[in-house]
Write a protein that holds these residues in place. Structure first.
Motif, PDB file in Angstrom:
ATOM      1  N   GLY A  68       0.817  -1.212   0.000  1.00 10.55           N
ATOM      2  CA  GLY A  68       0.000   0.000   0.000  1.00 10.55           C
ATOM      3  C   GLY A  68       0.847   1.257   0.000  1.00 10.55           C
ATOM      4  N   MET A  69       1.967   1.227   0.708  1.00  8.94           N
ATOM      5  CA  MET A  69       2.867   2.386   0.736  1.00  8.94           C
ATOM      6  C   MET A  69       3.504   2.609  -0.635  1.00  8.94           C
ATOM      7  N   VAL A  70       3.871   1.528  -1.317  1.00  9.26           N
ATOM      8  CA  VAL A  70       4.431   1.658  -2.662  1.00  9.26           C
ATOM      9  C   VAL A  70       3.403   2.271  -3.600  1.00  9.26           C
ATOM     10  N   VAL A  71       2.166   1.797  -3.532  1.00  7.07           N
ATOM     11  CA  VAL A  71       1.101   2.355  -4.371  1.00  7.07           C
ATOM     12  C   VAL A  71       0.869   3.829  -4.029  1.00  7.07           C
ATOM     13  N   LEU A  72       0.897   4.162  -2.749  1.00  9.44           N
ATOM     14  CA  LEU A  72       0.714   5.558  -2.329  1.00  9.44           C
ATOM     15  C   LEU A  72       1.832   6.440  -2.870  1.00  9.44           C
ATOM     16  N   ILE A  73       3.065   5.973  -2.804  1.00  6.40           N
ATOM     17  CA  ILE A  73       4.192   6.766  -3.308  1.00  6.40           C
ATOM     18  C   ILE A  73       4.072   6.975  -4.813  1.00  6.40           C
ATOM     19  N   VAL A  74       3.680   5.946  -5.533  1.00  2.00           N
ATOM     20  CA  VAL A  74       3.491   6.086  -6.981  1.00  2.00           C
ATOM     21  C   VAL A  74       2.379   7.090  -7.283  1.00  2.00           C
ATOM     22  N   ALA A  75       1.262   6.976  -6.564  1.00  4.50           N
ATOM     23  CA  ALA A  75       0.136   7.894  -6.791  1.00  4.50           C
ATOM     24  C   ALA A  75       0.527   9.338  -6.454  1.00  4.50           C
ATOM     25  N   LEU A  76       1.247   9.520  -5.351  1.00  5.54           N
ATOM     26  CA  LEU A  76       1.668  10.878  -4.989  1.00  5.54           C
ATOM     27  C   LEU A  76       2.676  11.439  -5.986  1.00  5.54           C
ATOM     28  N   THR A  77       3.547  10.588  -6.505  1.00  5.85           N
ATOM     29  CA  THR A  77       4.510  11.049  -7.501  1.00  5.85           C
ATOM     30  C   THR A  77       3.794  11.535  -8.760  1.00  5.85           C
ATOM     31  N   VAL A  78       2.842  10.758  -9.235  1.00  3.51           N
ATOM     32  CA  VAL A  78       2.085  11.153 -10.425  1.00  3.51           C
ATOM     33  C   VAL A  78       1.303  12.434 -10.150  1.00  3.51           C
ATOM     34  N   THR A  79       0.675  12.515  -8.991  1.00  4.75           N
ATOM     35  CA  THR A  79      -0.102  13.708  -8.632  1.00  4.75           C
ATOM     36  C   THR A  79       0.782  14.945  -8.558  1.00  4.75           C
ATOM     37  N   MET A  80       1.926  14.815  -7.901  1.00  2.00           N
ATOM     38  CA  MET A  80       2.814  15.974  -7.746  1.00  2.00           C
ATOM     39  C   MET A  80       3.430  16.399  -9.078  1.00  2.00           C
ATOM     40  N   LEU A  81       3.758  15.445  -9.931  1.00  2.00           N
ATOM     41  CA  LEU A  81       4.310  15.820 -11.237  1.00  2.00           C
ATOM     42  C   LEU A  81       3.273  16.528 -12.102  1.00  2.00           C
ATOM     43  N   ALA A  82       2.048  16.013 -12.083  1.00  2.00           N
ATOM     44  CA  ALA A  82       0.991  16.648 -12.879  1.00  2.00           C
ATOM     45  C   ALA A  82       0.651  18.029 -12.334  1.00  2.00           C
ATOM     46  N   SER A  83       0.525  18.130 -11.017  1.00  2.00           N
ATOM     47  CA  SER A  83       0.186  19.435 -10.449  1.00  2.00           C
ATOM     48  C   SER A  83       1.380  20.383 -10.484  1.00  2.00           C
ATOM     49  N   GLY A  84       2.593  19.847 -10.513  1.00  2.00           N
ATOM     50  CA  GLY A  84       3.774  20.707 -10.620  1.00  2.00           C
ATOM     51  C   GLY A  84       3.819  21.455 -11.931  1.00  2.00           C
TER      52      GLY A  84
END
Length: 129
Positions: A68-84
């Protein structure tokens, strides 16, 4: 070293929080050092409870949390890159960027805790049958 941290935990914590608050406005690029220091001090302070919790947790539950932590990190990475890219395109001020990051991280933390508890309950019901 751990005895020093145990003895002066409150003072060290307040110093790191004050330093982080100052760095938020002065030098954002060094804010990660203050956040990492805060996490390290917290982990050292509560090392006994962390150790006992890890010893009492079954391996299957630890694997569920780790995945779950790996999935969370992947989701946050995608979210932060898109919102960045959105933030860069619209030149949003640094303070609002920090507020956005804090809201996303705290929201994801609460969602992760809730979803993992739900998933572990479902897993335990499935394996108990």
């Amino acid at each position: 070293m751990t005895n020093f941290i145990d003895k002066h935990y409150e003072k060290i914590t307040w110093f790191i929080l004050l330093l982080g608050f100052i760095l938020l406005f002065v030098a954002n690029e060094y804010l990660s050092i203050a956040l990492f220091s805060y996490l390290i001090i917290k982990a050292i302070k509560f090392r006994k409870s962390i150790r006992t919790r890890l010893q009492k947790t079954p391996r299957s539950t630890m694997i569920i949390y780790a995945l779950g932590m790996v999935v969370l990190i992947v989701a946050l990475t995608v979210t932060m890159l898109a919102s960045g890219s959105f933030i860069k395109k619209h030149t949003i001020p640094g303070l609002l960027q920090s507020v956005y990051i804090i809201v996303v991280l705290i929201g994801s933390m609460f969602f992760y805790a809730w979803f993992m508890e739900f998933l572990v309950k479902v897993w335990n019901k499935k394996t108990s049958k």
